[in-house]
Design an enzyme around this catalytic site. Structure first.
Site, PDB file in Angstrom:
ATOM      1  N   LEU A 182     104.459  26.022   5.654  1.00  0.00           N
ATOM      2  CA  LEU A 182     105.203  25.695   6.869  1.00  0.00           C
ATOM      3  C   LEU A 182     104.341  25.740   8.128  1.00  0.00           C
ATOM      4  CD1 LEU A 182     108.491  27.574   5.970  1.00  0.00           C
ATOM      5  CD2 LEU A 182     107.918  25.170   5.589  1.00  0.00           C
ATOM      6  N   HIS A 206     101.868  24.264  10.904  1.00  0.00           N
ATOM      7  CA  HIS A 206     101.666  22.954  11.517  1.00  0.00           C
ATOM      8  C   HIS A 206     100.197  22.532  11.432  1.00  0.00           C
ATOM      9  CE1 HIS A 206     105.368  24.342  13.476  1.00  0.00           C
ATOM     10  NE2 HIS A 206     105.672  23.062  13.529  1.00  0.00           N
ATOM     11  N   GLU A 236      95.333  29.924  11.380  1.00  0.00           N
ATOM     12  CA  GLU A 236      93.995  29.378  11.148  1.00  0.00           C
ATOM     13  C   GLU A 236      92.946  30.484  11.196  1.00  0.00           C
ATOM     14  OE1 GLU A 236      96.647  26.088  11.938  1.00  0.00           O
ATOM     15  OE2 GLU A 236      96.386  28.006  12.956  1.00  0.00           O
ATOM     16  N   ASP A 245      83.173  36.485  -3.961  1.00  0.00           N
ATOM     17  CA  ASP A 245      82.757  35.605  -5.051  1.00  0.00           C
ATOM     18  C   ASP A 245      81.247  35.645  -5.265  1.00  0.00           C
ATOM     19  OD1 ASP A 245      83.131  33.525  -7.041  1.00  0.00           O
ATOM     20  OD2 ASP A 245      82.265  32.146  -5.567  1.00  0.00           O
TER      21      ASP A 245
END
Length: 161
Positions: free
Chosen positions: A78, A80, A117, A131
């Site tokens: 959800l 934007h 973000e 990783d």
């Protein structure tokens, strides 16, 4: 009179919805997220060894974080899509704690904030470090990912120091 907090992504009947920001004015927005990756002394030594891991691991994590910020709306259902003006990723090495501290800063001029973000960039930087270092330490811990600062829009400035 104070307002009762609500979950903005749920409508009156409890169904999910994308928040309508169409009526909002574009404003300058900034968000800073922080997090840490803690590992054992062996992995930290390899990561920080000159000519070994530090440059490659942290540069790879930086690029991954920028890409993650740019693709945030594809990962968070959800969220934007928004035009990012800037994504900056900084690392601080903490020898005493065998940790890498991450700071992700995002900026835009848009109708909605860039908190997701920044949080996504910080998370993916941490996952990339994990990783690339997991062969030396299976017990690496990603911790304390959080929004530290946001500014812009109706709610103004907020700090979590």
């Amino acid at each position: 009179m104070s307002t009762t907090p609500t979950l903005s992504h749920l409508d009156e009947s409890g169904q999910i919805r994308m928040v309508d920001v169409g009526h909002k004015t574009d404003t300058d927005r900034v968000a800073i997220a922080r997090g840490s990756v803690r590992m054992n002394a062996t992995a930290y030594g390899l990561l920080t060894q000159p000519g070994q891991g530090k440059g490659e691991v942290l540069n790879t994590a930086r690029v991954a974080a920028v890409l993650a910020a740019k693709r945030c709306a594809e990962l968070i259902p959800l969220c934007h899509s928004l035009p990012l003006a800037f994504v900056g990723i900084d690392f601080e090495l903490d020898e005493a704690a065998h940790s890498v501290h991450i700071r992700a800063t995002c900026r835009t001029q848009y109708k909605t904030g860039v908190e997701m973000e920044a949080m996504t960039a910080c998370s993916v930087a941490a996952l990339t470090i994990y990783d690339m270092c997991k062969a030396a330490d299976k017990g690496i811990v990603i911790e304390q990912i959080r929004l530290q600062y946001k500014a812009g829009g109706k709610s103004g400035e907020w700090r979590n120091d």
